[in-house]
Design a protein around this motif. Structure first.
Motif, PDB file in Angstrom:
ATOM      1  N   VAL A  65     -10.110   3.033   5.422  1.00  0.00           N
ATOM      2  CA  VAL A  65      -9.291   2.471   4.307  1.00  0.00           C
ATOM      3  C   VAL A  65      -8.020   3.564   3.948  1.00  0.00           C
ATOM      4  O   VAL A  65      -7.242   3.061   3.631  1.00  0.00           O
ATOM      5  N   SER A  66      -8.367   4.834   4.325  1.00  0.00           N
ATOM      6  CA  SER A  66      -7.269   5.730   3.970  1.00  0.00           C
ATOM      7  C   SER A  66      -6.331   5.693   4.923  1.00  0.00           C
ATOM      8  O   SER A  66      -5.021   5.947   4.379  1.00  0.00           O
ATOM      9  N   ASN A  67      -6.378   5.200   6.068  1.00  0.00           N
ATOM     10  CA  ASN A  67      -5.199   5.151   7.011  1.00  0.00           C
ATOM     11  C   ASN A  67      -4.617   3.818   6.784  1.00  0.00           C
ATOM     12  O   ASN A  67      -3.427   3.623   6.822  1.00  0.00           O
ATOM     13  N   ALA A  68      -5.634   2.502   6.303  1.00  0.00           N
ATOM     14  CA  ALA A  68      -4.774   1.114   6.167  1.00  0.00           C
ATOM     15  C   ALA A  68      -4.168   1.366   5.031  1.00  0.00           C
ATOM     16  O   ALA A  68      -2.847   0.853   4.815  1.00  0.00           O
ATOM     17  N   ALA A  69      -4.355   2.374   4.041  1.00  0.00           N
ATOM     18  CA  ALA A  69      -3.642   2.626   2.655  1.00  0.00           C
ATOM     19  C   ALA A  69      -2.196   3.006   3.072  1.00  0.00           C
ATOM     20  O   ALA A  69      -1.115   3.058   2.079  1.00  0.00           O
ATOM     21  N   ARG A  70      -2.009   3.476   4.346  1.00  0.00           N
ATOM     22  CA  ARG A  70      -0.730   4.021   4.549  1.00  0.00           C
ATOM     23  C   ARG A  70       0.203   3.279   5.398  1.00  0.00           C
ATOM     24  O   ARG A  70       1.369   3.682   5.748  1.00  0.00           O
ATOM     25  N   THR A  71      -0.304   2.106   5.696  1.00  0.00           N
ATOM     26  CA  THR A  71       0.736   1.069   6.531  1.00  0.00           C
ATOM     27  C   THR A  71       1.564   0.369   5.656  1.00  0.00           C
ATOM     28  O   THR A  71       2.566  -0.093   6.043  1.00  0.00           O
ATOM     29  N   MET A  72       1.385   0.140   4.235  1.00  0.00           N
ATOM     30  CA  MET A  72       2.139  -0.498   3.198  1.00  0.00           C
ATOM     31  C   MET A  72       1.966  -2.254   3.444  1.00  0.00           C
ATOM     32  O   MET A  72       2.844  -2.992   3.250  1.00  0.00           O
ATOM     33  N   LEU A  73       0.909  -2.284   4.137  1.00  0.00           N
ATOM     34  CA  LEU A  73       0.522  -3.742   4.414  1.00  0.00           C
ATOM     35  C   LEU A  73      -1.209  -4.039   3.761  1.00  0.00           C
ATOM     36  O   LEU A  73      -1.640  -4.850   3.831  1.00  0.00           O
ATOM     37  N   PHE A  74      -1.490  -2.956   3.088  1.00  0.00           N
ATOM     38  CA  PHE A  74      -2.921  -2.836   2.419  1.00  0.00           C
ATOM     39  C   PHE A  74      -2.812  -2.853   0.766  1.00  0.00           C
ATOM     40  O   PHE A  74      -2.077  -2.047   0.186  1.00  0.00           O
ATOM     41  N   ASN A  75      -3.602  -3.652   0.226  1.00  0.00           N
ATOM     42  CA  ASN A  75      -3.929  -4.075  -1.104  1.00  0.00           C
ATOM     43  C   ASN A  75      -4.810  -2.926  -1.664  1.00  0.00           C
ATOM     44  O   ASN A  75      -5.907  -3.041  -1.493  1.00  0.00           O
ATOM     45  N   ILE A  76      -4.499  -1.902  -2.353  1.00  0.00           N
ATOM     46  CA  ILE A  76      -5.329  -0.733  -2.845  1.00  0.00           C
ATOM     47  C   ILE A  76      -6.172  -1.075  -3.832  1.00  0.00           C
ATOM     48  O   ILE A  76      -6.978  -0.334  -4.111  1.00  0.00           O
ATOM     49  N   HIS A  77      -5.839  -2.225  -4.485  1.00  0.00           N
ATOM     50  CA  HIS A  77      -6.655  -2.690  -5.663  1.00  0.00           C
ATOM     51  C   HIS A  77      -7.588  -3.455  -5.243  1.00  0.00           C
ATOM     52  O   HIS A  77      -8.727  -3.551  -5.439  1.00  0.00           O
ATOM     53  N   LEU A  78      -7.497  -4.454  -4.154  1.00  0.00           N
ATOM     54  CA  LEU A  78      -8.426  -5.520  -3.675  1.00  0.00           C
ATOM     55  C   LEU A  78      -9.195  -4.712  -2.308  1.00  0.00           C
ATOM     56  O   LEU A  78     -10.017  -5.753  -1.940  1.00  0.00           O
ATOM     57  N   ARG A 110      -7.987  -4.665   0.863  1.00  0.00           N
ATOM     58  CA  ARG A 110      -7.816  -5.541   1.880  1.00  0.00           C
ATOM     59  C   ARG A 110      -6.523  -5.852   2.386  1.00  0.00           C
ATOM     60  O   ARG A 110      -5.608  -5.306   1.662  1.00  0.00           O
ATOM     61  N   TRP A 111      -6.172  -6.003   3.743  1.00  0.00           N
ATOM     62  CA  TRP A 111      -4.786  -6.554   4.227  1.00  0.00           C
ATOM     63  C   TRP A 111      -4.271  -7.602   3.075  1.00  0.00           C
ATOM     64  O   TRP A 111      -4.960  -8.279   2.551  1.00  0.00           O
ATOM     65  N   ASP A 112      -3.154  -7.170   2.870  1.00  0.00           N
ATOM     66  CA  ASP A 112      -2.359  -8.201   1.674  1.00  0.00           C
ATOM     67  C   ASP A 112      -1.607  -9.300   2.418  1.00  0.00           C
ATOM     68  O   ASP A 112      -0.436  -8.668   3.070  1.00  0.00           O
ATOM     69  N   LEU A 118       2.239  -9.189   1.626  1.00  0.00           N
ATOM     70  CA  LEU A 118       2.953  -8.123   2.463  1.00  0.00           C
ATOM     71  C   LEU A 118       3.094  -8.268   3.704  1.00  0.00           C
ATOM     72  O   LEU A 118       4.187  -8.232   4.403  1.00  0.00           O
ATOM     73  N   LEU A 119       2.276  -9.091   4.374  1.00  0.00           N
ATOM     74  CA  LEU A 119       2.397  -9.294   5.982  1.00  0.00           C
ATOM     75  C   LEU A 119       3.369 -10.223   5.986  1.00  0.00           C
ATOM     76  O   LEU A 119       4.145 -10.313   6.902  1.00  0.00           O
ATOM     77  N   HIS A 120       3.523 -11.219   5.027  1.00  0.00           N
ATOM     78  CA  HIS A 120       4.616 -12.223   5.100  1.00  0.00           C
ATOM     79  C   HIS A 120       5.928 -11.522   4.966  1.00  0.00           C
ATOM     80  O   HIS A 120       6.808 -12.108   5.380  1.00  0.00           O
ATOM     81  N   LEU A 121       6.001 -10.736   3.807  1.00  0.00           N
ATOM     82  CA  LEU A 121       7.253 -10.074   3.579  1.00  0.00           C
ATOM     83  C   LEU A 121       7.715  -9.339   4.645  1.00  0.00           C
ATOM     84  O   LEU A 121       9.097  -9.403   5.127  1.00  0.00           O
ATOM     85  N   PHE A 122       6.835  -8.737   5.528  1.00  0.00           N
ATOM     86  CA  PHE A 122       7.506  -7.682   6.669  1.00  0.00           C
ATOM     87  C   PHE A 122       7.523  -8.611   8.107  1.00  0.00           C
ATOM     88  O   PHE A 122       7.665  -8.193   9.027  1.00  0.00           O
ATOM     89  N   GLY A 123       6.947  -9.934   8.155  1.00  0.00           N
ATOM     90  CA  GLY A 123       6.674 -10.550   9.051  1.00  0.00           C
ATOM     91  C   GLY A 123       5.694 -10.163  10.111  1.00  0.00           C
ATOM     92  O   GLY A 123       5.876 -10.055  11.268  1.00  0.00           O
ATOM     93  N   ILE A 124       4.530  -9.753   9.591  1.00  0.00           N
ATOM     94  CA  ILE A 124       3.511  -9.310  10.558  1.00  0.00           C
ATOM     95  C   ILE A 124       2.296 -10.096  10.561  1.00  0.00           C
ATOM     96  O   ILE A 124       1.716 -10.584   9.839  1.00  0.00           O
ATOM     97  N   PRO A 125       2.198 -10.684  11.993  1.00  0.00           N
ATOM     98  CA  PRO A 125       1.001 -11.438  12.173  1.00  0.00           C
ATOM     99  C   PRO A 125      -0.416 -10.971  11.891  1.00  0.00           C
ATOM    100  O   PRO A 125      -0.545  -9.861  12.583  1.00  0.00           O
ATOM    101  N   GLU A 126      -1.250 -11.448  11.338  1.00  0.00           N
ATOM    102  CA  GLU A 126      -2.516 -11.134  11.076  1.00  0.00           C
ATOM    103  C   GLU A 126      -3.455 -10.860  12.235  1.00  0.00           C
ATOM    104  O   GLU A 126      -4.152  -9.594  12.115  1.00  0.00           O
ATOM    105  N   VAL A 137      -2.583  -8.890  14.988  1.00  0.00           N
ATOM    106  CA  VAL A 137      -2.707  -7.701  15.522  1.00  0.00           C
ATOM    107  C   VAL A 137      -3.422  -6.806  14.527  1.00  0.00           C
ATOM    108  O   VAL A 137      -3.595  -5.376  15.124  1.00  0.00           O
ATOM    109  N   LEU A 138      -3.897  -6.896  13.479  1.00  0.00           N
ATOM    110  CA  LEU A 138      -4.448  -5.782  12.520  1.00  0.00           C
ATOM    111  C   LEU A 138      -5.688  -5.352  13.015  1.00  0.00           C
ATOM    112  O   LEU A 138      -6.706  -6.266  13.507  1.00  0.00           O
ATOM    113  N   PRO A 139      -6.171  -4.195  12.749  1.00  0.00           N
ATOM    114  CA  PRO A 139      -7.563  -3.629  13.062  1.00  0.00           C
ATOM    115  C   PRO A 139      -8.496  -4.030  11.826  1.00  0.00           C
ATOM    116  O   PRO A 139      -8.026  -4.387  10.769  1.00  0.00           O
TER     117      PRO A 139
END
Length: 499
Positions: A180-193, A195-197, A200-208, A210-212
């Motif tokens: 969780v600590s590293n996920a929170a540094r990607t700018m793709l992670f919802n720190i309140h929920l 989980r991957w957001d 944000l994935l849509h905004l940056f054009g990141i296909p789900e 590829v994510l760990p």
């Protein structure tokens, strides 16, 4: 037979491996530098295989040098340079591009476009982070857009993205995870929920695809391949370097603060179980998740800390080794009005100016290399003082009672007594250096050890923290105010230098 935890500390310029015993004492250490690549101005890259090979080499070396059998290592803890972005082939495990390092500024224009489109607030509200090229999201977008065929392969599930922790754990165990600590540094992670957001994935054009998978910071995620060390050692702790250092400093109660003086400087305040939104351009980030409970931190990041001293050595050539800087700086009573703003890769918190550049102010005919060295050391402390001022404003605005009592210091430059005293003077509170300054590795070891029962509780860990030296503030409030005022003027003049 004595038992150990092995901490793998993968940093920006070197890989380290440290063995810890049950008392949290260092029983062996090995380190190896690896190459830095600067293919264009503002670009910083690593070869992912250099990261892996150097980390594996030091892990094997520390076991061999200290005659420790791998069966006596109960767990491995991994801690890492954060935000650095890697992509590899899921079948072969081979990287498909160089790693884009956290210092890299190539994606600043992507951030500018998103900011102009009014997306910055949404990104901060979800991720707790400032919209900046520092974080992984725009780096991953760049790789997907510029590595031939990468986007199509990613969408078909053929590529894996990871930060350095994810890469190392993959090479150790074959598992594709991040904590969780590293996920929170990607700018793709919802720190309140937590989980991957998808927004944000849509905004940056990141296909789900590829994510760990996201895991806790303290849990067994897999065993290192038997062939690596001669035993299938569980990988049981993962945390980004600054979160690991905060844990290793036993800053486990709300209001406790640590500052790491490494390549960059990173000041983190423990917030407890609930995040505090920053109104002063700091980062709200996940500290760690242990036994299902998440702790949050407030963080300020300075890009050029100890790296400023490296520049004196490698760029200016006024010192032969980084260790010489303290004696040279101490050879003059003060900087004689010289101020250095080390914005070599832009300014981090609380300014977030990707276009600021390094500058020297106040030079006169009487200025010497000693004054420049002194200004470089003091610049590290000035930047950290700005972070603390912003932090205190955020805490006051949140109406939480978290009085600042002291700052716990660690990292390579924390061994510089001149810097530590000047830092205490600027902050107006004691700066405390622990007996074990390898707190990043220690934090990773503690997280791994908790998962396998080597330590019973966080209270047991906190009781192991021991002070080595305490630096009390000795500067008058008037002098402090005068110096900080001049520093602010120097910073303003360095901003927006590049277009």
């Amino acid at each position: 037979m004595k038992k150990y935890i092995l901490a793998l500390d993968q940093g920006t310029t070197s890989s380290r491996a440290i063995l810890f015993d049950h008392q949290g004492r260092i029983c062996g250490c090995a380190a190896q530098e690896f190459p830095q690549h600067f293919p264009h101005p503002g670009w910083v890259e690593h070869d992912p295989m250099d990261i892996w090979h150097s980390q594996l080499a030091v892990a094997r070396k520390v076991l061999a040098d200290n005659h420790v059998d791998a069966h006596d290592v109960l767990a491995i803890g991994v801690t890492n340079q954060r935000e650095t972005t890697l992509m590899w082939d899921r079948k072969t495990g081979e990287p498909v591009a160089p790693a884009i390092v956290w210092q890299d500024r190539r994606t600043a224009a992507i951030c500018d476009a998103l900011r102009a489109d009014g997306k910055a607030k949404k990104i901060t509200d979800i991720s707790g982070l400032e919209l900046d090229a520092y974080f992984s999201a725009t780096k991953l977008k760049w790789l997907l857009d510029h590595v031939p065929g990468a986007r199509a392969r990613a969408e078909q599930g053929g590529l894996a993205f990871g930060t350095v922790d994810s890469w190392l754990v993959y090479k150790l165990t074959g598992k594709h995870v991040t904590d969780v600590s590293n996920a929170a540094r990607t700018m793709l992670f919802n720190i309140h929920l937590m989980r991957w957001d998808y927004d944000l994935l849509h905004l940056f054009g990141i296909p789900e695809q590829v994510l760990p998978q996201i895991v806790s910071s303290s849990e067994e995620v897999g065993n290192a391949h038997h062939s690596l060390f001669g035993a299938a050692i569980p990988v049981a702790g993962i945390a980004g370097d600054q979160q690991a250092a905060t844990f290793g400093q036993a800053c486990l109660q709300p209001g406790m603060v640590k500052n790491t003086y490494g390549t960059g400087c990173f000041m983190l305040m423990h917030l407890g179980k609930h995040p505090v939104a920053s109104h002063n351009r700091l980062l709200t980030t996940v500290g760690w998740r242990v036994d299902g409970a998440t702790d949050y931190l407030l963080e300020g990041s300075v890009f050029m800390g100890g790296a400023t001293v490296q520049w004196l050595r490698d760029g200016l050539g006024i010192i032969q080794s980084s260790a010489e800087v303290e004696a040279l700086a101490a050879s003059v009573p003060d900087s004689d009005g010289v101020f250095m703003v080390p914005a070599f890769v832009g300014l981090g918190a609380p300014h977030w100016d990707a276009y600021a550049r390094g500058a020297l102010f106040g030079l006169s005919r009487g200025s010497t290399r000693a004054h420049i060295a002194r200004a470089a050391v003091e610049a590290i402390a000035y930047q950290s003082a700005e972070l603390m001022a912003a932090m205190q404003k955020d805490v006051e605005a949140s109406h939480r009672a978290m009085p600042l009592i002291e700052v716990r210091a660690d990292g390579g430059a924390a061994r510089n007594d001149l810097l530590m005293q000047f830092q205490a003077d600027l902050l107006g509170v004691p700066v405390v250096r622990p007996k074990v300054t390898e707190t990043t590795a220690l934090g990773a070891a503690y997280l791994a050890g908790l998962a396998v029962g080597f330590w019973d509780s966080q209270e047991e860990i906190a009781a192991q923290w021991v002070c080595e030296r305490r630096f009390e503030p000795a500067m008058s409030a008037e002098r402090r105010s005068e110096l900080l005022g001049k520093w602010s003027r120097a910073v303003e003049r360095s901003k927006a230098w590049e277009e």
